[in-house]
Design a protein around this motif. Sequence first.
Motif, PDB file in Angstrom:
ATOM      1  N   GLU A 161      47.211  20.775  14.219  1.00  0.00           N
ATOM      2  CA  GLU A 161      47.885  21.676  14.290  1.00  0.00           C
ATOM      3  C   GLU A 161      48.151  22.132  16.665  1.00  0.00           C
ATOM      4  O   GLU A 161      49.160  22.768  16.652  1.00  0.00           O
ATOM      5  N   GLY A 162      47.088  21.591  16.791  1.00  0.00           N
ATOM      6  CA  GLY A 162      47.847  21.479  18.152  1.00  0.00           C
ATOM      7  C   GLY A 162      48.889  20.038  18.939  1.00  0.00           C
ATOM      8  O   GLY A 162      49.565  20.614  19.261  1.00  0.00           O
ATOM      9  N   HIS A 163      48.731  19.525  17.547  1.00  0.00           N
ATOM     10  CA  HIS A 163      49.719  18.823  18.371  1.00  0.00           C
ATOM     11  C   HIS A 163      51.212  19.206  17.367  1.00  0.00           C
ATOM     12  O   HIS A 163      52.610  18.897  18.117  1.00  0.00           O
ATOM     13  N   ALA A 164      50.822  19.324  16.603  1.00  0.00           N
ATOM     14  CA  ALA A 164      51.865  20.409  16.394  1.00  0.00           C
ATOM     15  C   ALA A 164      52.625  21.223  17.304  1.00  0.00           C
ATOM     16  O   ALA A 164      54.170  21.117  17.887  1.00  0.00           O
ATOM     17  N   GLU A 165      51.239  22.143  17.532  1.00  0.00           N
ATOM     18  CA  GLU A 165      52.358  22.786  19.005  1.00  0.00           C
ATOM     19  C   GLU A 165      53.323  22.189  19.989  1.00  0.00           C
ATOM     20  O   GLU A 165      54.318  22.575  20.494  1.00  0.00           O
ATOM     21  N   GLN A 166      52.534  21.067  20.088  1.00  0.00           N
ATOM     22  CA  GLN A 166      53.771  20.912  21.669  1.00  0.00           C
ATOM     23  C   GLN A 166      54.307  19.800  21.000  1.00  0.00           C
ATOM     24  O   GLN A 166      55.541  19.513  21.871  1.00  0.00           O
ATOM     25  N   MET A 167      54.318  19.482  19.354  1.00  0.00           N
ATOM     26  CA  MET A 167      56.120  18.781  19.268  1.00  0.00           C
ATOM     27  C   MET A 167      57.074  20.055  19.151  1.00  0.00           C
ATOM     28  O   MET A 167      57.905  19.479  19.913  1.00  0.00           O
ATOM     29  N   VAL A 168      56.245  21.373  18.712  1.00  0.00           N
ATOM     30  CA  VAL A 168      56.999  22.198  18.654  1.00  0.00           C
ATOM     31  C   VAL A 168      57.688  22.749  20.371  1.00  0.00           C
ATOM     32  O   VAL A 168      59.564  22.898  20.559  1.00  0.00           O
ATOM     33  N   ASN A 169      57.025  22.981  20.592  1.00  0.00           N
ATOM     34  CA  ASN A 169      57.809  22.347  22.419  1.00  0.00           C
ATOM     35  C   ASN A 169      58.298  21.770  22.852  1.00  0.00           C
ATOM     36  O   ASN A 169      59.167  21.945  23.735  1.00  0.00           O
ATOM     37  N   GLY A 170      57.967  20.651  22.864  1.00  0.00           N
ATOM     38  CA  GLY A 170      58.299  19.331  23.483  1.00  0.00           C
ATOM     39  C   GLY A 170      59.849  19.157  22.675  1.00  0.00           C
ATOM     40  O   GLY A 170      61.039  18.974  23.809  1.00  0.00           O
ATOM     41  N   LEU A 171      60.206  19.895  21.718  1.00  0.00           N
ATOM     42  CA  LEU A 171      61.429  19.980  20.965  1.00  0.00           C
ATOM     43  C   LEU A 171      62.923  20.634  21.986  1.00  0.00           C
ATOM     44  O   LEU A 171      63.465  20.480  21.564  1.00  0.00           O
ATOM     45  N   LYS A 172      62.463  21.866  22.682  1.00  0.00           N
ATOM     46  CA  LYS A 172      62.641  23.000  22.988  1.00  0.00           C
ATOM     47  C   LYS A 172      63.811  23.442  22.070  1.00  0.00           C
ATOM     48  O   LYS A 172      64.744  23.132  22.292  1.00  0.00           O
ATOM     49  N   CYS A 173      63.210  23.540  21.044  1.00  0.00           N
ATOM     50  CA  CYS A 173      64.532  24.263  20.183  1.00  0.00           C
ATOM     51  C   CYS A 173      64.710  26.315  19.751  1.00  0.00           C
ATOM     52  O   CYS A 173      65.628  26.367  19.111  1.00  0.00           O
ATOM     53  N   GLY A 174      64.414  26.816  21.335  1.00  0.00           N
ATOM     54  CA  GLY A 174      64.911  27.592  21.809  1.00  0.00           C
ATOM     55  C   GLY A 174      64.347  29.106  20.631  1.00  0.00           C
ATOM     56  O   GLY A 174      63.567  29.106  19.807  1.00  0.00           O
TER      57      GLY A 174
END
Lengths: 174, 109
Positions: A161-174
Amino acid sequence: MKTITLAAALALGFAAHTAQAADKMNDLEIAHTAYTAGQIDIRYAHLALAVSENAEVRAFAETMIRDHTAVNVAAGDLITKLNVTPQDNDLSRTLVKGAADKRAELMSLSGKAFDCAYAQNELGYHQVVNQTVEGVFIPTVTVEPLKDLLSEALVTFKVHEGHAEQMVNGLKCG
Amino acid sequence: MRLTRRQVCFGAGGAIVGSALPASGSVPVVVEIRAFAFDPAEVTIRAGETVRWINHDFAPHTATDDEGNWDTEELEKGGQATIRFDTPGTYPYFCAYHPHMKGVVIVTA
């Protein structure tokens, strides 16, 4: 915030369903649903590897396959040791149906749109599953080895879950 | 549970993977991998001594040198690997599968 809102909505709907169903779920049904949840995430990951060209997304997907496979192998070993058969149930069927719909949605996407949708789904999915495992499954199960397995698996899922949150933030999906 | 054992010798010439280590006469310093963390995260040994990583998680892990000079390779639950360090220095490492997991081996002369 869109991600959190989506996750919260998913969590509310799923948690309500889960809380209602949990009263009627026995250990074998919980084992089935937990195993099914892992298999679903493995399928999401295979789809990501087939579609995404983003290195971070692909690395995450490979980790999901590796880790969820390991957890499910341990679950299979426990099932064999206990000589029992997990039981399909309404919650497992709901998960499978929801995942099929989500995969169809993801398959219509490509590029960054896919990456963001996959990442946001992974975050929401892990939030919901973790909430369910921690708040419902672990307190409900009566067989100690299954409780121990779920507790140990939860450690893995929370890292995801933490890794996924970092991925979401890193992708800058807006 | 699948038990695996791996032994590696790491020196100035790089990592040498073999089926057995030359007897060093010292007991390995053990790093437990549990709940996605190396414990202890920092160990100090003398040159020629060994570190043994043991994975207790369901998820497979590695201990991989930041510089890529040595690697336990994949350790399944219950798996372990031993690496001997012959050259003094500081060796930060991480899990290749879960890069937030970090540790360091300090080798003194």
